[in-house]
Write a protein that holds these residues in place. Structure first.
Motif, PDB file in Angstrom:
ATOM      1  N   VAL A 312      18.856  -5.083   6.846  1.00  0.00           N
ATOM      2  CA  VAL A 312      19.226  -4.780   8.237  1.00  0.00           C
ATOM      3  C   VAL A 312      18.354  -3.634   8.729  1.00  0.00           C
ATOM      4  N   ASN A 313      17.584  -3.883   9.783  1.00  0.00           N
ATOM      5  CA  ASN A 313      16.759  -2.854  10.412  1.00  0.00           C
ATOM      6  C   ASN A 313      17.597  -2.179  11.497  1.00  0.00           C
ATOM      7  N   MET A 314      17.900  -0.904  11.316  1.00  0.00           N
ATOM      8  CA  MET A 314      18.842  -0.222  12.197  1.00  0.00           C
ATOM      9  C   MET A 314      18.184   0.554  13.333  1.00  0.00           C
ATOM     10  N   HIS A 315      16.895   0.854  13.192  1.00  0.00           N
ATOM     11  CA  HIS A 315      16.226   1.629  14.235  1.00  0.00           C
ATOM     12  C   HIS A 315      14.727   1.411  14.152  1.00  0.00           C
ATOM     13  N   ARG A 316      14.019   1.881  15.163  1.00  0.00           N
ATOM     14  CA  ARG A 316      12.563   1.842  15.224  1.00  0.00           C
ATOM     15  C   ARG A 316      12.029   3.226  15.527  1.00  0.00           C
ATOM     16  N   GLY A 317      10.719   3.363  15.289  1.00  0.00           N
ATOM     17  CA  GLY A 317      10.055   4.614  15.619  1.00  0.00           C
ATOM     18  C   GLY A 317      10.097   5.604  14.471  1.00  0.00           C
ATOM     19  N   CYS A 318       9.249   6.629  14.568  1.00  0.00           N
ATOM     20  CA  CYS A 318       9.220   7.681  13.550  1.00  0.00           C
ATOM     21  C   CYS A 318       8.643   8.944  14.172  1.00  0.00           C
ATOM     22  N   PHE A 319       9.356  10.054  14.027  1.00  0.00           N
ATOM     23  CA  PHE A 319       8.878  11.317  14.603  1.00  0.00           C
ATOM     24  C   PHE A 319       8.124  12.156  13.577  1.00  0.00           C
ATOM     25  N   ALA A 368      14.112   5.624   6.447  1.00  0.00           N
ATOM     26  CA  ALA A 368      15.485   5.144   6.331  1.00  0.00           C
ATOM     27  C   ALA A 368      16.508   6.045   7.005  1.00  0.00           C
ATOM     28  N   ASN A 369      16.254   7.346   7.034  1.00  0.00           N
ATOM     29  CA  ASN A 369      17.287   8.272   7.480  1.00  0.00           C
ATOM     30  C   ASN A 369      16.961   8.993   8.784  1.00  0.00           C
ATOM     31  N   MET A 370      16.413   8.259   9.755  1.00  0.00           N
ATOM     32  CA  MET A 370      16.190   8.835  11.088  1.00  0.00           C
ATOM     33  C   MET A 370      17.100   8.210  12.149  1.00  0.00           C
ATOM     34  N   TYR A 371      18.041   7.415  11.729  1.00  0.00           N
ATOM     35  CA  TYR A 371      18.924   6.710  12.663  1.00  0.00           C
ATOM     36  C   TYR A 371      19.623   7.682  13.625  1.00  0.00           C
ATOM     37  N   LYS A 372      19.510   7.397  14.914  1.00  0.00           N
ATOM     38  CA  LYS A 372      20.148   8.146  16.009  1.00  0.00           C
ATOM     39  C   LYS A 372      19.735   9.607  16.104  1.00  0.00           C
ATOM     40  N   VAL A 427      12.990   7.119   2.102  1.00  0.00           N
ATOM     41  CA  VAL A 427      13.823   8.183   2.673  1.00  0.00           C
ATOM     42  C   VAL A 427      12.952   9.400   2.965  1.00  0.00           C
ATOM     43  N   ARG A 428      13.105   9.952   4.140  1.00  0.00           N
ATOM     44  CA  ARG A 428      12.379  11.176   4.502  1.00  0.00           C
ATOM     45  C   ARG A 428      13.119  12.344   3.848  1.00  0.00           C
ATOM     46  N   TYR A 429      12.654  12.731   2.662  1.00  0.00           N
ATOM     47  CA  TYR A 429      13.405  13.669   1.831  1.00  0.00           C
ATOM     48  C   TYR A 429      13.469  15.071   2.425  1.00  0.00           C
ATOM     49  N   LYS A 462      12.940   5.550  -3.597  1.00  0.00           N
ATOM     50  CA  LYS A 462      11.560   5.778  -3.174  1.00  0.00           C
ATOM     51  C   LYS A 462      11.484   6.949  -2.197  1.00  0.00           C
ATOM     52  N   VAL A 463      10.608   7.875  -2.477  1.00  0.00           N
ATOM     53  CA  VAL A 463      10.302   8.968  -1.547  1.00  0.00           C
ATOM     54  C   VAL A 463       8.787   9.147  -1.538  1.00  0.00           C
ATOM     55  N   ALA A 464       8.281   9.804  -0.513  1.00  0.00           N
ATOM     56  CA  ALA A 464       6.830   9.881  -0.359  1.00  0.00           C
ATOM     57  C   ALA A 464       6.358  11.307  -0.086  1.00  0.00           C
ATOM     58  N   PRO A 465       6.245  12.125  -1.137  1.00  0.00           N
ATOM     59  CA  PRO A 465       5.650  13.452  -0.921  1.00  0.00           C
ATOM     60  C   PRO A 465       4.167  13.366  -0.576  1.00  0.00           C
ATOM     61  N   GLU A 466       3.485  12.301  -1.013  1.00  0.00           N
ATOM     62  CA  GLU A 466       2.086  11.961  -0.714  1.00  0.00           C
ATOM     63  C   GLU A 466       1.053  12.852  -1.395  1.00  0.00           C
ATOM     64  N   HIS A 467       1.379  14.142  -1.594  1.00  0.00           N
ATOM     65  CA  HIS A 467       0.416  15.027  -2.264  1.00  0.00           C
ATOM     66  C   HIS A 467       1.131  16.288  -2.717  1.00  0.00           C
ATOM     67  N   THR A 468       0.429  17.128  -3.493  1.00  0.00           N
ATOM     68  CA  THR A 468       0.989  18.403  -3.928  1.00  0.00           C
ATOM     69  C   THR A 468       0.239  19.588  -3.333  1.00  0.00           C
ATOM     70  N   SER A 469      -0.978  19.356  -2.853  1.00  0.00           N
ATOM     71  CA  SER A 469      -1.788  20.431  -2.269  1.00  0.00           C
ATOM     72  C   SER A 469      -1.324  20.723  -0.852  1.00  0.00           C
TER      73      SER A 469
END
Length: 617
Positions: A312-319, A368-372, A427-429, A462-469
């Motif tokens: 179930v896709n609950m929202h769109r967009g990403c800030f 996942a966790n930007m709803y509303k 999830v945007r940790y 799943k989380v995405a730190p993407e880098h450590t620097s």
């Protein structure tokens, strides 16, 4: 004439059109994807919207573009226009890896087979239509057209291309999520206005003669970019152009953008304001069958559908505004959320599917966790042009409450037809770390995290730190790695409290702009210290209309115009990638020798340990 039941699939063949009792179609959609009648697939959404506006719509899915072109002719000539999309992905990203190697599969094709769409599918399809039906307008849209609407760098050809409108010869381009402009276009053509004259509608782009006056819209100001020709000879002008496009794309009260391309002017009208809850529900509540068209049954499952059919896709967009990501460029910076009623209605529909076993694979969205989540004072958002609401810090005006999302999780859990509902989206940790997210005094993200970990993790998160620097992360528009450490501590504590063993799966990118080789070695050491053995690494791919793509091509950051290093050669990229696999015997000698050469024996020691006569490492 008896009307076709609205819950059937939209017709794919002439026989299906005739079964509907139609002599002519109003619009024919050409898509690079197989036809899946589900709200996660753009062609289905566009087709259902047109249908809801009273149009007769047919679909030509994955037409053969190489032989006699009969697929493009089989549904005849539409009354109003052809709609063209490459599909749910840019066709070049779909076809090639970051190393420009041809992929062996296509997730949007039955059986996962490759080879059912061309490179630059939007351009190829549109040109064929213009050749066969020169008097029929062509409307292009979808992510490929959207992100190539202005002069852009193409990684696979390694050169700048003009707006896709130029090479495709299409008449109009819809960018971003197309529901709002599409409804306006449909009303216009139904009233007798040709598609080519609908130049006053938000969120469309088109070409006009250089000497022609711009359409008059009283509320619009106009910003002119450097011409395509200037960009070809001056990379700095191309970089400066990108900043203007991104800023205008993220504003509520945006300006119209123009750019000279040869003897034509590219005109990009400002976007619509983000869809509200009623508009979102209206799109998601259309009568989708939620299934692939029956014609594909003998060809095997469609992998992309199998992945999302019970989600179930609950929202769109990403800030978040991450430098390497196209989500905000296409879906927008502001979050568009569905109502709880609409979400629960879809959950009900899923439970009635004959092969549903009680498990929802994902309650999510782009993050996942930007709803509303939205601005507390919308007048502040209306004046804001920042590309991110959470970088370098979380905006004090952003409401980051997780309570509405937590309540939906609980209601889905309580549904009698649901055994488990997982969160499969990333999830945007950083929104769950107290030291970073200080916007909510009740700290309801703690309640959310407990609910997430104890009820909605399918074995791993799943989380995405993407880098450590931190230097690289600043270029990425991501938070400091110290917040990932804090999140992991919190995650591990909650997991231990409930006796759960659900590992975190962190995602990282190699060869991203701003990342030096030593940064990758340090990343490997940091993640080793945290107990991770990384098995999959994403190599950076410069995709159109991203900050990172501009840096890769120009060598400078588009906001500062200051130089930033980027690994470009095959050797540079491979060197960065090898550090991820420090635990593999075949890389150990290379890593030690390389770090010695780079005068970082300390990192070699952290990764490989001391060498003595009895123990190699």
């Amino acid at each position: 004439m008896e009307e076709r039941p609205i819950t059937d699939w939209l017709p794919l063949t002439k026989k299906e059109v005739e079964k509907c009792g139609w002599d002519e179609l109003d619009v024919i959609l050409i898509s690079g994807d197989a036809y899946v009648d589900h709200p996660s697939f753009g062609t289905a959404v566009i087709g259902r919207i047109m249908e809801s506006e009273g149009l007769k719509v047919g679909i030509v899915a994955q037409p053969n573009w190489q032989d006699d072109l009969r697929d493009f002719k089989k549904l005849g000539k539409p009354k109003y226009f052809f709609g063209v999309t490459a599909g749910c992905m840019d066709s070049m990203v779909n076809h090639y890896t970051a190393n420009r190697r041809l992929r062996s599969n296509d997730s949007y094709t039955p059986g996962g087979e490759a080879g059912f769409r061309p490179d630059y599918a939007t351009t190829v399809y549109s040109n064929i239509l213009k050749e066969i039906f020169p008097d029929v307008p062509v409307l292009i849209g979808g992510i490929e057209a959207s992100l190539r609407r202005v002069t852009h760098y193409d990684y696979w050809a390694d050169k700048l291309f003009p707006s896709v409108l130029v090479d495709s010869k299409a008449d109009v381009l819809v960018y971003g999520m197309g529901e709002q402009p599409l409804r306006e276009i449909i009303r216009g053509v139904k009233s007798g206005i040709p598609l080519t004259e609908l130049t006053h509608i938000n969120q469309v782009a088109f070409l006009q003669p250089k000497e022609a006056a711009l359409p008059v819209v009283d509320s619009w100001e106009t910003v002119e970019l450097s011409s395509h020709e200037d960009c070809l000879v001056d990379k700095i002008k191309y970089a400066a152009n990108f900043k203007i496009v991104e800023v205008e794309s993220n504003k509520w009260q945006a300006n119209r953008i123009t750019q000279q391309v040869g003897d034509q002017t590219l005109v990009i009208n400002p976007p619509f304001k983000t869809m509200d809850e009623v508009e979102m529900d209206r799109s998601f509540d259309l009568p989708y069958t939620r299934l692939p068209h029956p014609k594909y049954r003998k060809r095997g499952p469609i992998p992309a559908f199998e992945m999302i059919k019970f989600s179930v896709n609950m929202h769109r967009g990403c800030f978040g505004g991450c430098s390497f990501c196209t989500i905000s460029a296409h879906q927008g910076k502001f979050i568009a959320s569905r109502s709880e009623k609409s979400i629960m209605k879809e959950v009900d529909q899923i439970t009635k599917s004959p092969d549903f076993k009680g498990y929802i694979s994902d309650l999510g969205g782009p993050s996942a966790n930007m709803y509303k989540m939205r601005g507390k004072d919308e007048s502040i958002c209306a004046r804001c042009s920042s590309p991110s609401c959470i970088h370098p810090v979380i905006c004090s005006n952003l409401d980051t409450s997780h309570k509405p999302l937590t309540e939906i999780y609980k209601k889905v859990d309580a549904h009698p037809g649901i055994k488990k509902a997982f969160v499969g989206s990333g999830v945007r940790y950083d929104l769950l770390v107290d030291d970073f997210n200080k916007n909510n005094s009740d700290m309801n993200h703690d309640e959310y995290m407990e609910q997430l970990i104890t009820r909605h993790v399918s074995g791993r998160l799943k989380v995405a730190p993407e880098h450590t620097s931190d230097a690289t992360l600043r270029v990425m528009r991501k938070p400091s790695f110290k917040y990932f450490r804090k999140f992991k501590e919190k995650y591990d504590a909650i997991s231990a409290k409930h006796g759960l063993k659900q590992p975190l799966i962190p995602y990282f990118i190699s060869s991203h702009p701003g990342c030096e080789e030593v940064d990758m070695a340090n990343l490997a050491a940091e993640t080793k210290d945290l107990g991770f053995h990384l098995e999959q690494v994403q190599d950076f791919t410069p995709t159109p209309m991203t900050v990172a793509e501009v840096i890769y091509y120009t060598g400078v950051h588009p906001y500062t115009l200051q130089p930033i290093y980027t690994a470009k050669t095959k050797e540079e990229k491979q060197n960065q990638n090898k550090y991820f696999f420090w635990y593999k015997a075949e890389f150990k000698d290379w890593i030690r020798n390389r770090l010695t050469k780079l005068q970082r024996p300390d990192l070699a020691q952290r990764l490989l340990g001391f060498r003595n006569r009895n123990q190699k490492y």
